[in-house]
Scaffold this motif. Sequence first.
Motif, PDB file in Angstrom:
ATOM      1  N   UNK A 134     -19.852  77.989-106.173  1.00  0.00           N
ATOM      2  CA  UNK A 134     -19.793  78.685-107.465  1.00  0.00           C
ATOM      3  C   UNK A 134     -20.990  78.324-108.342  1.00  0.00           C
ATOM      4  N   UNK A 135     -21.436  77.074-108.280  1.00  0.00           N
ATOM      5  CA  UNK A 135     -22.615  76.670-109.052  1.00  0.00           C
ATOM      6  C   UNK A 135     -23.854  77.434-108.590  1.00  0.00           C
ATOM      7  N   UNK A 136     -23.976  77.628-107.276  1.00  0.00           N
ATOM      8  CA  UNK A 136     -25.093  78.418-106.743  1.00  0.00           C
ATOM      9  C   UNK A 136     -25.046  79.854-107.248  1.00  0.00           C
ATOM     10  N   UNK A 137     -23.841  80.424-107.274  1.00  0.00           N
ATOM     11  CA  UNK A 137     -23.682  81.796-107.756  1.00  0.00           C
ATOM     12  C   UNK A 137     -24.059  81.889-109.226  1.00  0.00           C
ATOM     13  N   UNK A 138     -23.616  80.931-110.010  1.00  0.00           N
ATOM     14  CA  UNK A 138     -23.920  80.948-111.444  1.00  0.00           C
ATOM     15  C   UNK A 138     -25.427  80.817-111.698  1.00  0.00           C
ATOM     16  N   UNK A 139     -26.091  79.995-110.917  1.00  0.00           N
ATOM     17  CA  UNK A 139     -27.545  79.873-111.052  1.00  0.00           C
ATOM     18  C   UNK A 139     -28.228  81.188-110.695  1.00  0.00           C
ATOM     19  N   UNK A 140     -27.695  81.867-109.679  1.00  0.00           N
ATOM     20  CA  UNK A 140     -28.265  83.160-109.288  1.00  0.00           C
ATOM     21  C   UNK A 140     -28.052  84.207-110.379  1.00  0.00           C
ATOM     22  N   UNK A 141     -26.884  84.188-111.012  1.00  0.00           N
ATOM     23  CA  UNK A 141     -26.618  85.111-112.122  1.00  0.00           C
ATOM     24  C   UNK A 141     -27.609  84.857-113.259  1.00  0.00           C
ATOM     25  N   UNK A 142     -27.860  83.573-113.552  1.00  0.00           N
ATOM     26  CA  UNK A 142     -28.819  83.232-114.613  1.00  0.00           C
ATOM     27  C   UNK A 142     -30.220  83.731-114.255  1.00  0.00           C
ATOM     28  N   UNK A 143     -30.608  83.609-112.984  1.00  0.00           N
ATOM     29  CA  UNK A 143     -31.915  84.107-112.541  1.00  0.00           C
ATOM     30  C   UNK A 143     -32.015  85.621-112.724  1.00  0.00           C
ATOM     31  N   UNK A 144     -30.940  86.325-112.359  1.00  0.00           N
ATOM     32  CA  UNK A 144     -30.938  87.783-112.503  1.00  0.00           C
ATOM     33  C   UNK A 144     -31.064  88.174-113.975  1.00  0.00           C
ATOM     34  N   UNK A 145     -30.326  87.496-114.845  1.00  0.00           N
ATOM     35  CA  UNK A 145     -30.399  87.812-116.281  1.00  0.00           C
ATOM     36  C   UNK A 145     -31.798  87.582-116.833  1.00  0.00           C
ATOM     37  N   UNK A 146     -32.437  86.493-116.383  1.00  0.00           N
ATOM     38  CA  UNK A 146     -33.813  86.224-116.838  1.00  0.00           C
ATOM     39  C   UNK A 146     -34.776  87.286-116.313  1.00  0.00           C
ATOM     40  N   UNK A 147     -34.552  87.725-115.073  1.00  0.00           N
ATOM     41  CA  UNK A 147     -35.416  88.748-114.486  1.00  0.00           C
ATOM     42  C   UNK A 147     -35.299  90.069-115.240  1.00  0.00           C
ATOM     43  N   UNK A 148     -34.067  90.461-115.547  1.00  0.00           N
ATOM     44  CA  UNK A 148     -33.849  91.709-116.296  1.00  0.00           C
ATOM     45  C   UNK A 148     -34.521  91.623-117.656  1.00  0.00           C
ATOM     46  N   UNK A 149     -34.433  90.450-118.296  1.00  0.00           N
ATOM     47  CA  UNK A 149     -35.076  90.267-119.605  1.00  0.00           C
ATOM     48  C   UNK A 149     -36.594  90.392-119.485  1.00  0.00           C
ATOM     49  N   UNK A 150     -37.172  89.855-118.396  1.00  0.00           N
ATOM     50  CA  UNK A 150     -38.618  89.958-118.187  1.00  0.00           C
ATOM     51  C   UNK A 150     -39.038  91.412-117.958  1.00  0.00           C
ATOM     52  N   UNK A 151     -38.246  92.135-117.184  1.00  0.00           N
ATOM     53  CA  UNK A 151     -38.570  93.541-116.929  1.00  0.00           C
ATOM     54  C   UNK A 151     -38.491  94.342-118.229  1.00  0.00           C
ATOM     55  N   UNK A 152     -37.462  94.062-119.045  1.00  0.00           N
ATOM     56  CA  UNK A 152     -37.342  94.740-120.336  1.00  0.00           C
ATOM     57  C   UNK A 152     -38.546  94.436-121.226  1.00  0.00           C
ATOM     58  N   UNK A 153     -38.944  93.151-121.239  1.00  0.00           N
ATOM     59  CA  UNK A 153     -40.093  92.759-122.066  1.00  0.00           C
ATOM     60  C   UNK A 153     -41.375  93.418-121.568  1.00  0.00           C
ATOM     61  N   UNK A 154     -41.512  93.495-120.231  1.00  0.00           N
ATOM     62  CA  UNK A 154     -42.700  94.142-119.659  1.00  0.00           C
ATOM     63  C   UNK A 154     -42.721  95.627-120.025  1.00  0.00           C
ATOM     64  N   UNK A 155     -41.565  96.284-119.870  1.00  0.00           N
ATOM     65  CA  UNK A 155     -41.489  97.703-120.210  1.00  0.00           C
ATOM     66  C   UNK A 155     -41.785  97.951-121.681  1.00  0.00           C
ATOM     67  N   UNK A 156     -41.247  97.099-122.543  1.00  0.00           N
ATOM     68  CA  UNK A 156     -41.505  97.244-123.983  1.00  0.00           C
ATOM     69  C   UNK A 156     -42.985  97.054-124.297  1.00  0.00           C
ATOM     70  N   UNK A 157     -43.583  96.069-123.649  1.00  0.00           N
ATOM     71  CA  UNK A 157     -45.011  95.819-123.874  1.00  0.00           C
ATOM     72  C   UNK A 157     -45.870  96.994-123.454  1.00  0.00           C
ATOM     73  N   UNK A 158     -45.522  97.591-122.300  1.00  0.00           N
ATOM     74  CA  UNK A 158     -46.276  98.752-121.823  1.00  0.00           C
ATOM     75  C   UNK A 158     -46.138  99.921-122.791  1.00  0.00           C
ATOM     76  N   UNK A 159     -44.905 100.172-123.271  1.00  0.00           N
ATOM     77  CA  UNK A 159     -44.687 101.284-124.220  1.00  0.00           C
ATOM     78  C   UNK A 159     -45.472 101.063-125.511  1.00  0.00           C
ATOM     79  N   UNK A 160     -45.397  99.850-126.028  1.00  0.00           N
ATOM     80  CA  UNK A 160     -46.094  99.567-127.285  1.00  0.00           C
ATOM     81  C   UNK A 160     -47.606  99.669-127.116  1.00  0.00           C
ATOM     82  N   UNK A 161     -48.082  99.227-125.940  1.00  0.00           N
ATOM     83  CA  UNK A 161     -49.527  99.323-125.686  1.00  0.00           C
ATOM     84  C   UNK A 161     -49.962 100.781-125.605  1.00  0.00           C
TER      85      UNK A 161
END
Length: 297
Positions: A134-161
Amino acid sequence: MEELNNSMTQEEVIIELINLLKQNQMQDKANGVFELVSCIDGLQSKLDLVVGELNSVREQLANMEQKSLKDTLLEIVNKMESRCTEMKTQLLDVKESVKEKASEIVASVKQKGKEALNRVSEFCGIKDKLVSMRENVRESVADVNRTVAKIDAFGKGIREANQKIANTFRTFADKEIADYSMQEKPFSKAEIIKKPWQMKGKLLSSMELRLDAAIDRVDNLARDVALKQMEKKWDELNENSHGAIEVVKGDVVPLVSEQKYEYGSESFDIFQQEQESRCIVQPITIKTLPEKEGRSR
């Protein structure tokens, strides 16, 4: 890992154990064992889906042009694939432990009788393995959430640029600067990239729920057996004491197995009467001595 794909609910030794529990009026424990192995089977199917999604993402990244984001996402994919491999190993270990314990219990029942069925509480030994997974799964969920946040930030940066470049050209052309914040956002490549990661997040969260359920089933099996043993000891105590424990000679304290109870003011009146009867002082008779004859004053 061919054994990993075998369904636990179809394992011969698991079926035999569940049938023995049912035959000995232990339906709750039979249900607990079945639910435990069903949760384990569910974990396997979800883990297979996560691995499939990771393969899909890897193929998608092969065609990505933005190198910095591509390298970042590939690093996360590699990390998650490594963690999935570790979880597969953990899950196989859990399956083998459950089968081994079930085999031991079935063999003990054949040698020692139905009392050996109480050993289902020993499934608690796999709890640590489930918690680690379960700890491994929770760490993977945290990684996915961070990845989605990075993609959102990248997309926002591209739009603003892009908006900034557009306004730069508008300024150069002596046109008024446009406010793009109120415009509807187009469906960008970032949104397409984000979709499989969001799917992985849902699958991993579902795995976490199944692990929670499996851990609860293990705890319940141990708890049920402990309660049954306590009830058995209590029944033996009642049987040996014949409903009462002698504390002081002449005074008997009734156990809860007695059928008749007194409550409220009536019982208090009875109690007072008993106490008063114990404290009554017997009257002392004083005898008058006869006067001696011939005695004069």
